[in-house]
Design a protein around this motif. Structure first.
Motif, mmCIF file in Angstrom:
data_model
loop_
_atom_site.group_PDB
_atom_site.id
_atom_site.type_symbol
_atom_site.label_atom_id
_atom_site.label_comp_id
_atom_site.label_asym_id
_atom_site.label_seq_id
_atom_site.Cartn_x
_atom_site.Cartn_y
_atom_site.Cartn_z
ATOM 1 N N LEU A 1 0.822 -1.209 0.000
ATOM 2 C CA LEU A 1 0.000 0.000 0.000
ATOM 3 C C LEU A 1 0.857 1.262 0.000
ATOM 4 C CD1 LEU A 1 -2.740 -1.082 2.581
ATOM 5 C CD2 LEU A 1 -2.696 -1.429 0.101
ATOM 6 N N ASN A 2 2.176 1.063 0.099
ATOM 7 C CA ASN A 2 3.149 2.167 0.036
ATOM 8 C C ASN A 2 2.993 3.204 1.149
ATOM 9 O OD1 ASN A 2 4.420 1.201 -2.379
ATOM 10 N ND2 ASN A 2 2.662 1.956 -3.533
ATOM 11 N N SER A 3 2.565 2.764 2.316
ATOM 12 C CA SER A 3 2.484 3.680 3.451
ATOM 13 C C SER A 3 3.900 4.089 3.852
ATOM 14 C CB SER A 3 1.777 3.016 4.635
ATOM 15 O OG SER A 3 0.461 2.642 4.294
ATOM 16 N N PRO A 4 4.197 5.395 3.933
ATOM 17 C CA PRO A 4 5.562 5.839 4.203
ATOM 18 C C PRO A 4 5.908 5.974 5.681
ATOM 19 C CG PRO A 4 4.214 7.731 3.725
ATOM 20 C CD PRO A 4 3.310 6.538 3.602
ATOM 21 N N LEU A 5 4.909 5.829 6.550
ATOM 22 C CA LEU A 5 5.123 6.079 7.979
ATOM 23 C C LEU A 5 4.532 4.964 8.827
ATOM 24 C CD1 LEU A 5 5.905 8.024 10.376
ATOM 25 C CD2 LEU A 5 3.574 8.952 10.150
ATOM 26 N N ILE A 6 5.318 4.504 9.794
ATOM 27 C CA ILE A 6 4.816 3.607 10.840
ATOM 28 C C ILE A 6 4.943 4.351 12.154
ATOM 29 C CG2 ILE A 6 5.106 1.389 12.029
ATOM 30 C CD1 ILE A 6 6.544 0.383 9.477
ATOM 31 N N LEU A 7 3.834 4.570 12.826
ATOM 32 C CA LEU A 7 3.825 5.317 14.081
ATOM 33 C C LEU A 7 3.370 4.409 15.217
ATOM 34 C CD1 LEU A 7 4.188 8.173 15.369
ATOM 35 C CD2 LEU A 7 1.712 8.451 15.091
ATOM 36 N N VAL A 8 4.261 4.201 16.187
ATOM 37 C CA VAL A 8 3.934 3.405 17.375
ATOM 38 C C VAL A 8 3.572 4.374 18.492
ATOM 39 C CG1 VAL A 8 4.716 1.630 18.990
ATOM 40 C CG2 VAL A 8 5.601 1.659 16.642
ATOM 41 N N ILE A 9 2.358 4.281 18.993
ATOM 42 C CA ILE A 9 1.899 5.247 19.977
ATOM 43 C C ILE A 9 1.472 4.569 21.284
ATOM 44 C CG2 ILE A 9 -0.363 5.257 18.818
ATOM 45 C CD1 ILE A 9 -0.740 8.111 19.877
ATOM 46 N N GLY A 10 2.138 4.963 22.384
ATOM 47 C CA GLY A 10 1.736 4.528 23.711
ATOM 48 C C GLY A 10 0.863 5.591 24.334
ATOM 49 N N HIS A 11 0.316 5.298 25.520
ATOM 50 C CA HIS A 11 -0.564 6.303 26.113
ATOM 51 C C HIS A 11 -0.518 6.287 27.635
ATOM 52 C CE1 HIS A 11 -3.860 3.621 27.565
ATOM 53 N NE2 HIS A 11 -3.414 2.829 26.610
ATOM 54 N N GLU A 12 -0.919 7.389 28.195
ATOM 55 C CA GLU A 12 -0.973 7.586 29.642
ATOM 56 C C GLU A 12 -1.861 6.518 30.289
ATOM 57 O OE1 GLU A 12 -2.353 11.156 32.740
ATOM 58 O OE2 GLU A 12 -2.690 11.354 30.580
ATOM 59 N N ASN A 13 -1.413 6.001 31.444
ATOM 60 C CA ASN A 13 -2.191 5.030 32.232
ATOM 61 C C ASN A 13 -2.587 3.790 31.428
ATOM 62 O OD1 ASN A 13 -2.048 6.720 34.444
ATOM 63 N ND2 ASN A 13 -4.056 7.629 34.111
ATOM 64 N N CYS A 14 -1.649 3.254 30.663
ATOM 65 C CA CYS A 14 -1.920 2.047 29.877
ATOM 66 C C CYS A 14 -2.125 0.848 30.795
ATOM 67 C CB CYS A 14 -0.759 1.777 28.921
ATOM 68 S SG CYS A 14 -0.991 0.302 27.901
ATOM 69 N N GLY A 15 -3.299 0.240 30.709
ATOM 70 C CA GLY A 15 -3.635 -0.877 31.595
ATOM 71 C C GLY A 15 -2.777 -2.110 31.359
ATOM 72 N N ALA A 16 -2.422 -2.388 30.111
ATOM 73 C CA ALA A 16 -1.610 -3.563 29.797
ATOM 74 C C ALA A 16 -0.204 -3.419 30.369
ATOM 75 C CB ALA A 16 -1.557 -3.778 28.288
ATOM 76 N N VAL A 17 0.375 -2.234 30.217
ATOM 77 C CA VAL A 17 1.712 -1.991 30.780
ATOM 78 C C VAL A 17 1.631 -2.005 32.302
ATOM 79 C CG1 VAL A 17 3.658 -0.397 30.913
ATOM 80 C CG2 VAL A 17 2.427 -0.668 28.756
ATOM 81 N N GLU A 18 0.558 -1.483 32.852
ATOM 82 C CA GLU A 18 0.390 -1.500 34.308
ATOM 83 C C GLU A 18 0.314 -2.925 34.835
ATOM 84 O OE1 GLU A 18 -2.413 0.539 37.777
ATOM 85 O OE2 GLU A 18 -3.149 0.429 35.717
ATOM 86 N N VAL B 1 13.313 0.922 5.336
ATOM 87 C CA VAL B 1 13.853 2.030 6.132
ATOM 88 C C VAL B 1 15.211 2.449 5.569
ATOM 89 C CG1 VAL B 1 14.755 2.700 8.391
ATOM 90 C CG2 VAL B 1 12.582 1.486 8.237
ATOM 91 N N GLU B 2 16.047 1.458 5.260
ATOM 92 C CA GLU B 2 17.380 1.738 4.707
ATOM 93 C C GLU B 2 17.289 2.436 3.352
ATOM 94 O OE1 GLU B 2 19.118 -2.128 4.689
ATOM 95 O OE2 GLU B 2 19.761 -2.025 6.803
ATOM 96 N N GLU B 3 16.223 2.173 2.619
ATOM 97 C CA GLU B 3 16.030 2.793 1.305
ATOM 98 C C GLU B 3 15.307 4.138 1.424
ATOM 99 O OE1 GLU B 3 13.848 -0.213 -0.759
ATOM 100 O OE2 GLU B 3 15.621 -1.422 -1.199
ATOM 101 N N ASN B 4 15.056 4.564 2.671
ATOM 102 C CA ASN B 4 14.355 5.830 2.947
ATOM 103 C C ASN B 4 12.943 5.869 2.361
ATOM 104 O OD1 ASN B 4 16.478 7.121 4.415
ATOM 105 N ND2 ASN B 4 17.530 7.500 2.474
ATOM 106 N N LYS B 5 12.321 4.706 2.256
ATOM 107 C CA LYS B 5 10.947 4.629 1.773
ATOM 108 C C LYS B 5 9.942 4.609 2.926
ATOM 109 C CE LYS B 5 12.085 2.204 -2.526
ATOM 110 N NZ LYS B 5 11.896 0.947 -3.314
ATOM 111 N N VAL B 6 10.442 4.248 4.101
ATOM 112 C CA VAL B 6 9.578 4.148 5.286
ATOM 113 C C VAL B 6 10.319 4.701 6.495
ATOM 114 C CG1 VAL B 6 8.439 2.550 6.898
ATOM 115 C CG2 VAL B 6 8.285 2.144 4.441
ATOM 116 N N ALA B 7 9.587 5.398 7.358
ATOM 117 C CA ALA B 7 10.143 5.869 8.637
ATOM 118 C C ALA B 7 9.322 5.266 9.766
ATOM 119 C CB ALA B 7 10.104 7.393 8.719
ATOM 120 N N VAL B 8 9.998 4.855 10.832
ATOM 121 C CA VAL B 8 9.330 4.327 12.021
ATOM 122 C C VAL B 8 9.495 5.346 13.136
ATOM 123 C CG1 VAL B 8 9.160 2.416 13.666
ATOM 124 C CG2 VAL B 8 9.850 1.963 11.297
#
Length: 229
Positions: free
Chosen positions: A132-149, A207-214
């Motif tokens: 799908l040629n998505s150029p961005l992968i964004l990993v987002i955590g959040h305040e008071n995450c129950g799983a991490v808790e 990522v190495e080809e600068n096609k995707v950023a994480v």
């Protein structure tokens, strides 16, 4: 007859004036739709800009109805071109489409408690960036995450849990062991998940080809998202 018409006009005007307080009003801003390129591939920076703009609208209670019209739905019948893959928690308070104020076809959504990834999630991400040629992968955590808790309490206080949640706790535990507070563990978990994604051979090559950023991000429950450089 003239008196009747005058009376009718007066009554009609009064009715419409009275309706001003109960009828919804719409303007161009309310109905504004942000046009997202269909087949043109955006850069990661352009994708981040769109997400930031959407979050600012959400944070300031200025969210708009965007890209959900019948025209938009029809334009997506033959394919999708999401400009971002968002890896987030299943938490009901953290819905990516809402916090980024986006519509259909804009983000490829991966949600597992604790924003962790398994082989199925990684396969989905690889599909999005490869086909799908998505150029961005964004990993987002959040305040008071129950799983991490849960993982934090398991590591720090030996609290036991039953069922399949333990497979999630197992993935988060390494992040907890390196930290001294829940919030620190949440941030560390995001970093480790991003690293795991980067280590996928398919994603690593892109990522190495600068096609995707994480990238990583953190969501505060007041509505704000901070995307890290």
């Amino acid at each position: 007859m003239k008196k009747f018409l005058l009376f009718f006009t007066l009554i009609t005007s009064m009715l419409f004036v009275g309706c001003d307080n109960i009828m919804p009003t719409f303007n161009e801003k309310t109905m504004e739709t942000y046009k997202i390129p269909s087949k043109e591939v955006l850069t990661a920076d352009e994708s981040i800009k769109l997400l930031k703009e959407g979050n600012i609208r959400f944070l300031n209670d200025k969210s708009i109805v965007t890209n959900v019209s019948s025209e938009r739905r029809n334009s997506l019948r033959n394919g999708q071109y999401p400009y971002a893959v968002v890896v987030s928690c299943s938490d009901s308070r953290v819905t990516p489409e809402l916090i980024f104020n986006v519509g259909l076809g804009e983000i490829f959504d991966i949600r597992i408690a604790g924003n962790v990834v398994n082989s199925d999630a990684l396969g989905s991400i690889e599909y999005a960036v490869s086909y799908l040629n998505s150029p961005l992968i964004l990993v987002i955590g959040h305040e008071n995450c129950g799983a991490v808790e849960a993982a934090y309490n398991n590591v720090k206080h030996n609290v036991k849990f039953q069922g399949n949640i333990n497979s999630i706790i197992k993935k988060i535990k390494p992040s907890v062991k390196e930290t001294n507070s829940l919030d620190e563990a949440i941030h560390k978990n995001v970093e480790n998940v991003a690293l795991e994604i980067k280590n996928s051979p398919i994603i690593k090559k892109l990522v190495e080809e600068n096609k995707v950023a994480v990238k990583t991000a953190y969501y505060s429950l007041d509505g704000g998202v901070v995307i890290n450089d």
